[in-house]
Every structure is written in C-alpha cells, then in structure tokens.
Design a protein around this motif. Structure first.
Motif, short mmCIF file in Angstrom:
data_model
loop_
_atom_site.label_atom_id
_atom_site.label_comp_id
_atom_site.label_asym_id
_atom_site.label_seq_id
_atom_site.Cartn_x
_atom_site.Cartn_y
_atom_site.Cartn_z
N GLN A 188 7.60 1.79 -0.11
CA GLN A 188 8.89 2.19 0.45
C GLN A 188 9.12 1.67 1.86
O GLN A 188 10.15 1.89 2.46
N GLY A 189 8.14 0.96 2.39
CA GLY A 189 8.33 0.24 3.64
C GLY A 189 8.23 -1.24 3.31
O GLY A 189 8.42 -1.63 2.17
N LYS A 190 7.91 -2.07 4.29
CA LYS A 190 7.80 -3.50 3.99
C LYS A 190 6.48 -4.07 4.48
O LYS A 190 6.36 -5.27 4.71
N ILE A 191 5.49 -3.22 4.66
CA ILE A 191 4.22 -3.68 5.24
C ILE A 191 3.51 -4.64 4.29
O ILE A 191 3.14 -5.75 4.68
N LEU A 192 3.33 -4.21 3.04
CA LEU A 192 2.64 -5.08 2.07
C LEU A 192 3.47 -6.34 1.81
O LEU A 192 2.93 -7.44 1.74
N GLU A 193 4.77 -6.14 1.66
CA GLU A 193 5.64 -7.27 1.35
C GLU A 193 5.59 -8.32 2.47
O GLU A 193 5.44 -9.51 2.20
N SER A 194 5.64 -7.86 3.72
CA SER A 194 5.59 -8.79 4.85
C SER A 194 4.26 -9.53 4.91
O SER A 194 4.20 -10.67 5.32
N ALA A 195 3.21 -8.84 4.52
CA ALA A 195 1.87 -9.45 4.57
C ALA A 195 1.55 -10.21 3.28
O ALA A 195 0.46 -10.75 3.13
N ASN A 196 2.53 -10.22 2.36
CA ASN A 196 2.36 -10.93 1.08
C ASN A 196 1.15 -10.42 0.28
O ASN A 196 0.39 -11.19 -0.29
N ILE A 197 1.00 -9.10 0.29
CA ILE A 197 -0.08 -8.46 -0.48
C ILE A 197 0.57 -7.74 -1.67
O ILE A 197 1.57 -7.04 -1.51
N ALA A 198 0.02 -7.96 -2.86
CA ALA A 198 0.67 -7.46 -4.08
C ALA A 198 0.61 -5.94 -4.20
O ALA A 198 1.55 -5.30 -4.67
N ALA A 199 -0.49 -5.34 -3.82
CA ALA A 199 -0.63 -3.90 -4.02
C ALA A 199 -1.57 -3.32 -2.97
O ALA A 199 -2.40 -4.03 -2.39
N GLY A 200 -1.43 -2.04 -2.71
CA GLY A 200 -2.31 -1.35 -1.78
C GLY A 200 -2.71 -0.02 -2.36
O GLY A 200 -2.05 0.51 -3.27
N ILE A 201 -3.82 0.53 -1.88
CA ILE A 201 -4.24 1.87 -2.29
C ILE A 201 -4.06 2.78 -1.09
O ILE A 201 -4.61 2.50 -0.02
N VAL A 202 -3.28 3.84 -1.26
CA VAL A 202 -3.00 4.70 -0.11
C VAL A 202 -4.21 5.57 0.23
O VAL A 202 -4.94 6.00 -0.65
N SER A 203 -4.38 5.82 1.53
CA SER A 203 -5.45 6.72 1.95
C SER A 203 -4.86 8.08 2.31
O SER A 203 -5.57 9.04 2.54
N GLY A 204 -3.54 8.15 2.36
CA GLY A 204 -2.87 9.41 2.63
C GLY A 204 -1.44 9.29 2.12
O GLY A 204 -0.98 8.19 1.83
N ILE A 205 -0.77 10.42 1.98
CA ILE A 205 0.59 10.36 1.42
C ILE A 205 1.45 11.44 2.07
O ILE A 205 0.93 12.48 2.47
N ALA A 206 2.75 11.17 2.18
CA ALA A 206 3.67 12.17 2.72
C ALA A 206 3.66 13.39 1.82
O ALA A 206 3.59 13.26 0.61
N GLY A 207 3.71 14.56 2.41
CA GLY A 207 3.68 15.78 1.61
C GLY A 207 4.93 16.60 1.81
O GLY A 207 4.95 17.53 2.60
N PRO A 208 6.04 16.26 1.11
CA PRO A 208 7.26 17.04 1.27
C PRO A 208 7.03 18.48 0.85
O PRO A 208 6.35 18.73 -0.14
#
Ligand SMILES: [Zn+2]
Length: 217
Positions: A188-208
């Motif tokens: 939902q951001g552009k960090i991976l896209e800008s770095a041209n990385i296909a996928a990432g594994i989150v170490s934490g997540i927003a908790g609504p």
C-alpha cells in the motif's frame, strides 16, 4: 510453481463486479455486489477442487482436507473502500486458491488442512466497524457491535438478515484448530515498487481497532 496467468484473469473478472468509472471497484459489505463477488470466488474454489460454503456471518470458505485437522488459514476480503483498488483483498483470496489448485494439479497430498477464506467486511466502509468476519472467526465479535448502522440507518444485524444470515448465530463462526494464518496483500506504499522488489515479508502490521474507526467517522 503456480499459474500467474490464472490469478491475473480471475483478478480482472472480479474487478468487473462493482466497477467504477475510474477503473476501481466499490463493493460494500452485506450488499448484493459483495455477494456476487463471493459467488464468483466460490466458482474458482470449486474449480480448484475445494469444498465450499458460507459460515454463519457470511464468510466464504473453501477447504482442502489434509491428513491432520490442524488448519492453515489463508485469506483476505472482497469488500472494498469507495472506488477501491482491484487487488486490495482479492489478491489474498485468489492466491490461496491458486496455491491449492496448483498443488492439486501436481498431485500433491496435504498433511495439514488448508482453508481459504474471504472475510466479510474487512474495510469498515459501510458500518464504520470493519473486520466483522475475522472478528467472528476469532471469537471476539459482540452482539453490541452488530447494532452499528450504515449511512441509511441499517444495522449490521439487519444487513446480515437481509443477506440471508442469522445474526444471532455469529458465535458459530469462531474457528478452532487454526495453527497459522497467511495473507498475501498488495503493497500500500511504494517502497518495494521503487526498489524493484517483487515481494516482501512484513515484520509488523497496522492494527486498526474500534477506537480509531469510531473517531474517523
Ligand atoms: Zn485489504
């Protein structure tokens, strides 16, 4: 390997349900549109050889039995925010189906049971609550929460009834034996896209949580 083209075709098919002029989708929970999206996903689950159904709050599920009852849950949602993106939610559901369909095509047997779910109302766009289906699965949905209403004054309780579910039976949706949960989600951001990385594994997540949703409305 999985069949990427198959996921892509299904994502495009799903994006036709509730399509907006801007190319996004609007699918609020407990509406005919969300129900149609669920039914479309259900046909994919059946093509993948899964046993399908809806639980008491309307979460769609597809099961592939393993030799153990212990279950890996894979899921996401098909409801959306107003004019939401085509991947937010559907990707996580379709990816789970794709994994099981590919394993079946390769003749692989499962040790653990795998359940793919499309959770009811993740976004909270209609009632300002959110995560209704996953709350029920976790056993933390309350009767009081079902009294929250949408912009037309329709409560979650009423909306559940309108869609053919029994709101008094929400407790039956609680799941036991879940050993792990997995969700593929679009960035939902552009960090991976800008770095041209296909996928990432989150170490934490927003908790609504309920407090933030209520102050937002
Ligand atoms: Zn999402």
């Amino acid at each position: 390997m999985i069949n990427g083209e198959r996921i892509w075709i299904r994502l495009k098919e799903l994006s036709e349900i509730g399509k907006t002029d801007d190319g996004g989708v609007t699918r609020y929970s407990y509406t005919d549109l969300e129900a149609a999206a669920n039914e479309q996903v259900r046909t994919y689950m059946e093509e993948a050889g899964l046993t399908t159904g809806y639980d008491s709050v309307g979460n769609l599920y597809g099961i592939k039995k393993g030799t153990k009852e212990d279950t890996l849950l894979i899921g996401s949602h098909v409801d959306s925010v107003p004019n939401g993106g085509n991947f937010d939610g559907p990707l996580g559901v379709l990816a789970g189906i794709e994994v099981l369909e590919s394993l079946q095509e390769q003749g692989k047997e499962l040790t653990h049971t795998v359940k793919v779910m499309a959770f009811k109302d993740e976004e909270g766009s209609r009632f300002g609550l959110g995560m209704i289906g996953s709350r029920a699965v976790a056993g933390i949905l309350t009767a009081e929460q079902l009294q929250k209403t949408d912009a037309d004054g329709v409560s979650i309780y009423e909306a559940m009834k309108q869609q053919g579910y029994d709101p008094n039976a929400f407790g039956e949706a609680k799941l036991e034996n879940i050993k792990a949960y997995l969700e593929l989600h679009i960035e939902q951001g552009k960090i991976l896209e800008s770095a041209n990385i296909a996928a990432g594994i989150v170490s934490g997540i927003a908790g609504p949580c309920l407090v933030t949703y209520e102050t937002n409305r």
